[in-house]
Design a protein around this motif. Structure first.
Motif, PDB file in Angstrom:
ATOM      1  N   ARG A 215       0.919  -1.197  -0.027  1.00  0.00           N
ATOM      2  CA  ARG A 215      -0.197  -0.175  -0.136  1.00  0.00           C
ATOM      3  C   ARG A 215       0.851   1.231   0.101  1.00  0.00           C
ATOM      4  N   TRP A 216       1.353   1.831   1.259  1.00  0.00           N
ATOM      5  CA  TRP A 216       2.487   2.453   1.163  1.00  0.00           C
ATOM      6  C   TRP A 216       3.712   1.560   1.201  1.00  0.00           C
ATOM      7  N   TYR A 217       4.909   1.939   1.414  1.00  0.00           N
ATOM      8  CA  TYR A 217       6.118   1.162   1.542  1.00  0.00           C
ATOM      9  C   TYR A 217       6.292   0.789   3.082  1.00  0.00           C
ATOM     10  N   GLU A 218       5.455  -0.282   3.271  1.00  0.00           N
ATOM     11  CA  GLU A 218       5.344  -0.669   4.769  1.00  0.00           C
ATOM     12  C   GLU A 218       6.645  -1.512   5.001  1.00  0.00           C
ATOM     13  N   VAL A 219       7.584  -1.163   5.970  1.00  0.00           N
ATOM     14  CA  VAL A 219       8.534  -2.214   6.486  1.00  0.00           C
ATOM     15  C   VAL A 219       8.594  -2.528   7.739  1.00  0.00           C
ATOM     16  N   GLY A 220       9.624  -3.348   8.137  1.00  0.00           N
ATOM     17  CA  GLY A 220       9.572  -3.651   9.597  1.00  0.00           C
ATOM     18  C   GLY A 220      10.790  -3.139  10.384  1.00  0.00           C
ATOM     19  N   VAL A 221      10.154  -1.977  11.234  1.00  0.00           N
ATOM     20  CA  VAL A 221      11.152  -1.058  11.889  1.00  0.00           C
ATOM     21  C   VAL A 221      11.422  -1.848  13.205  1.00  0.00           C
ATOM     22  N   LEU A 222      12.484  -2.472  13.720  1.00  0.00           N
ATOM     23  CA  LEU A 222      12.780  -3.109  14.747  1.00  0.00           C
ATOM     24  C   LEU A 222      13.071  -2.425  15.957  1.00  0.00           C
ATOM     25  N   SER A 223      13.867  -1.338  15.928  1.00  0.00           N
ATOM     26  CA  SER A 223      14.032  -0.390  17.118  1.00  0.00           C
ATOM     27  C   SER A 223      14.806   0.758  16.328  1.00  0.00           C
ATOM     28  N   VAL A 224      14.604   1.732  17.168  1.00  0.00           N
ATOM     29  CA  VAL A 224      15.241   3.172  16.945  1.00  0.00           C
ATOM     30  C   VAL A 224      15.803   3.535  18.137  1.00  0.00           C
ATOM     31  N   ARG A 225      17.215   3.741  18.121  1.00  0.00           N
ATOM     32  CA  ARG A 225      17.962   3.989  19.516  1.00  0.00           C
ATOM     33  C   ARG A 225      19.193   4.722  19.039  1.00  0.00           C
ATOM     34  N   LEU A 226      19.812   5.443  20.234  1.00  0.00           N
ATOM     35  CA  LEU A 226      21.083   6.149  20.138  1.00  0.00           C
ATOM     36  C   LEU A 226      22.148   5.171  19.877  1.00  0.00           C
ATOM     37  N   LEU A 227      23.099   5.593  19.177  1.00  0.00           N
ATOM     38  CA  LEU A 227      24.436   4.699  19.047  1.00  0.00           C
ATOM     39  C   LEU A 227      25.604   5.230  19.945  1.00  0.00           C
ATOM     40  N   ASN A 228      26.363   4.615  20.396  1.00  0.00           N
ATOM     41  CA  ASN A 228      27.456   5.132  21.416  1.00  0.00           C
ATOM     42  C   ASN A 228      28.767   5.459  20.854  1.00  0.00           C
ATOM     43  N   TYR A 229      28.280   6.205  19.498  1.00  0.00           N
ATOM     44  CA  TYR A 229      29.576   7.253  19.159  1.00  0.00           C
ATOM     45  C   TYR A 229      28.981   8.225  18.488  1.00  0.00           C
ATOM     46  N   THR A 230      29.976   9.312  18.158  1.00  0.00           N
ATOM     47  CA  THR A 230      29.564  10.604  17.471  1.00  0.00           C
ATOM     48  C   THR A 230      30.175  10.822  16.279  1.00  0.00           C
ATOM     49  N   ASN A 231      30.176  12.022  15.834  1.00  0.00           N
ATOM     50  CA  ASN A 231      30.877  12.434  14.764  1.00  0.00           C
ATOM     51  C   ASN A 231      32.104  12.426  14.568  1.00  0.00           C
ATOM     52  N   THR A 232      32.970  12.125  15.516  1.00  0.00           N
ATOM     53  CA  THR A 232      34.332  12.263  15.591  1.00  0.00           C
ATOM     54  C   THR A 232      35.042  11.031  14.546  1.00  0.00           C
ATOM     55  N   LYS A 233      36.129  11.237  13.943  1.00  0.00           N
ATOM     56  CA  LYS A 233      36.711  10.668  13.176  1.00  0.00           C
ATOM     57  C   LYS A 233      37.063   9.333  13.725  1.00  0.00           C
ATOM     58  N   LYS A 234      37.365   9.437  14.929  1.00  0.00           N
ATOM     59  CA  LYS A 234      37.856   7.873  15.676  1.00  0.00           C
ATOM     60  C   LYS A 234      36.570   7.253  15.933  1.00  0.00           C
ATOM     61  N   ASP A 235      35.559   7.709  16.466  1.00  0.00           N
ATOM     62  CA  ASP A 235      34.273   7.089  16.318  1.00  0.00           C
ATOM     63  C   ASP A 235      33.906   6.220  15.081  1.00  0.00           C
ATOM     64  N   GLN A 317      26.655  25.375  13.167  1.00  0.00           N
ATOM     65  CA  GLN A 317      26.806  24.388  14.479  1.00  0.00           C
ATOM     66  C   GLN A 317      27.727  23.069  13.782  1.00  0.00           C
ATOM     67  N   GLU A 318      28.712  22.749  14.808  1.00  0.00           N
ATOM     68  CA  GLU A 318      29.482  21.590  14.589  1.00  0.00           C
ATOM     69  C   GLU A 318      28.723  20.439  15.593  1.00  0.00           C
ATOM     70  N   TRP A 319      27.950  19.664  14.976  1.00  0.00           N
ATOM     71  CA  TRP A 319      27.292  18.762  16.021  1.00  0.00           C
ATOM     72  C   TRP A 319      28.143  17.458  16.593  1.00  0.00           C
ATOM     73  N   SER A 320      28.313  17.206  17.721  1.00  0.00           N
ATOM     74  CA  SER A 320      28.758  16.110  18.090  1.00  0.00           C
ATOM     75  C   SER A 320      27.890  15.260  18.975  1.00  0.00           C
ATOM     76  N   LEU A 321      26.716  15.004  18.767  1.00  0.00           N
ATOM     77  CA  LEU A 321      25.810  14.276  19.213  1.00  0.00           C
ATOM     78  C   LEU A 321      25.692  12.882  18.792  1.00  0.00           C
ATOM     79  N   PRO A 322      25.266  11.921  19.523  1.00  0.00           N
ATOM     80  CA  PRO A 322      25.388  10.517  19.199  1.00  0.00           C
ATOM     81  C   PRO A 322      24.257  10.339  17.893  1.00  0.00           C
ATOM     82  N   TRP A 323      24.795   9.306  17.174  1.00  0.00           N
ATOM     83  CA  TRP A 323      24.028   9.069  15.795  1.00  0.00           C
ATOM     84  C   TRP A 323      22.935   8.222  16.346  1.00  0.00           C
TER      85      TRP A 323
END
Length: 493
Positions: A215-235, A317-323
């Motif tokens: 109908r719409w493009y219905e999919v199975g979204v299992l979870s939405v969560r924060l990842l434990n790393y940010t936008n830094t190159k090391k992460d 702004q340069e954001w350094s929040l979790p993904w």
């Protein structure tokens, strides 16, 4: 010398055409992505929003205060207007109009010929066209069951008419790149189409999720969560080096949250800006984001986090929040999933970028909005979840492929990961249904049979009346005379 000039001109034209072909989508902040379309004969140039959350090609056919560009029906010699009323209602806004048909072509889609297609001529709308929007309608790319409708009328999807004239089903690819820089709120991307016979799952599209209902493009979204790393190159480096073939237990997928995410529907919708989540999950994710911002000494008011208001600074702004990680059911097996990894650049969305550092005496202003919203019960992966990725919609085969892109943010796709049991079962996901066209044909045959049976019963019940009307009645005097004659003959006998 003339020869050299001609070569230079041809090279410039070729490069210009190549660039235009590569990026044929554009839009202002919060207005999704628009594509140029030609409608009617002679062709009228308009822009339509590319929308996987609806199924109708609908265009404005009347002037509006916010935009005086519209389709002039009297100027198209090829327009056929049925006059039948149709309508559509969206999460924000609605419109009504007439079912019509005309010739449609997209100059940037060289593999797609001009086709006569159903269109909806919008004659009245409410909160549908945004102020200052650069588009005059929308191109719905979903399936027939969610097309605009009215009394004895349904607006057939443009894609269905393309499939018919091409004599094969078509797939399409969206590559949404977001803004070109931190000081620019205009975003760009590309829209391409392919025949399904040219779309094969290869190493580029190993990450596929099934379309659970067409109908719409219905999919199975299992979870939405924060990842434990940010936008830094090391992460980024550490995450790219992690093992993508680990076996994960179902405990890593919160069953209650998974069921809540899909309790109504979970859809992929390029016509929606934000990632919209059920209220409880929205609150959980945003609370964690707010806490991470506070730990980074970023002071942002609650109105930004929970009420959708903009926050502004005098510099970008340069954001350094979790993904944000979005886990999707895999097409390959019902105990597999993969993860869309969305950087903060995507969901800390720039909506205004005024750089007045040139000595005008005014203050620069860079305003942002959160690309997450509470939706009540449904889950919508708007284009915030698609930017920096390439997304392939295979309508006939029933899957959506996800691939990292060469433009936009450094969003990623990781996996596949294995669960110890069926995610379809534990998350109570709807199993794939038969193809829509087959279902519609079956419904048509069923209605045909019911109509024949009903007509037969009606004829049987009305047979006496029909017989009376079919047999020509004689004059009343003659009838009486014949009856008297018969009686006399009977008595004489």
């Amino acid at each position: 010398m003339v020869f050299v000039v001609l070569i230079v001109i041809q090279t410039i034209l070729f490069l210009n055409r190549a660039i235009c072909d590569e990026f044929n989508l554009s839009g202002e902040a919060g207005q999704a992505y628009a594509l140029e379309v030609h409608v009617g004969h002679p062709p009228q140039k308009l822009n339509v929003l590319v929308d996987t959350g609806s199924a109708t090609l609908a265009i404005a056919s009347y002037p509006r205060k916010e935009n005086d560009i519209y389709f002039h029906t009297v100027s198209s010699s090829s327009l056929i207007n049925s006059g039948k009323q149709v309508q559509a209602k969206y999460s924000q806004g609605n419109w009504s109009g007439h079912l019509a048909s005309d010739f449609i072509s997209f100059p940037s889609l060289h593999l797609v010929p001009e086709v006569r297609s159903d269109i909806a001529l919008i004659t009245k709308s409410h909160k549908f066209f945004m102020n200052g929007s650069g588009w005059q309608g929308l191109l719905g790319l979903a399936y027939l069951p969610v097309a605009a409708w009215g009394d004895n009328a349904v607006v057939g999807p443009w894609l269905d008419f393309v499939d018919k004239i091409q004599k094969k089903p078509m797939s399409f690819l969206l590559k949404l790149c977001g803004t070109q820089s931190q000081t620019n709120a205009t975003h760009y991307g590309s829209f391409k189409m392919f025949g399904d016979d040219n779309v094969k799952p290869d190493n580029n599209f190993v990450f596929r999720t099934p379309i659970l209902r067409k109908r719409w493009y219905e999919v199975g979204v299992l979870s939405v969560r924060l990842l434990n790393y940010t936008n830094t190159k090391k992460d980024v480096i550490n995450n790219m080096e992690k093992d993508r073939n680990d076996t994960h237990g179902v405990s890593n997928i919160d069953i209650e949250s998974c069921r809540e995410l899909n309790s109504e529907k979970s859809i992929v919708d390029s016509g929606t800006t934000s990632i919209t989540l059920p209220n409880k999950i929205f609150r959980q994710v945003v609370d964690e984001l707010k806490g991470a911002a506070q730990n980074s000494n970023m002071l942002i008011l609650d109105e930004f986090w929970y009420r959708g208001e903009a926050a502004c600074w005098p510099e970008p702004q340069e954001w350094s929040l979790p993904w944000i990680g979005i886990d999707l059911l895999s097409y390959e097996a019902d105990n597999q999933y993969f993860t869309l990894e969305i950087p903060s650049q995507n969901f800390m969305r720039v909506v205004t970028a005024n750089n007045n550092s040139g000595g005008t005496g005014t203050v620069s202003e860079f305003c942002y909005k959160l690309g997450l919203e509470a939706s009540g019960k449904e889950t919508v992966l708007g284009y915030t979840a698609m930017e920096g990725l390439q997304v392939l919609f295979n309508r006939s085969a029933g899957w959506i492929g996800w691939q990292e892109s060469d433009c936009g943010s450094n969003a990623r796709v990781t996996g596949p990961y294995n669960a110890s049991t069926s995610l379809l079962l534990v998350c109570s996901l709807t199993r794939p249904l038969p193809d829509v066209n087959v279902s519609i044909k079956a419904a048509q045959w069923t209605l045909c049979v019911i109509s024949i049976v009903a007509a037969a019963v009606l004829v049987y019940l009305l047979a006496p009346c029909v017989k009376m009307f079919l047999i020509k009645p004689l004059p009343i005097a003659q009838q009486i005379s014949l009856s008297q004659a018969a009686l006399v003959e009977q008595e004489n006998a």
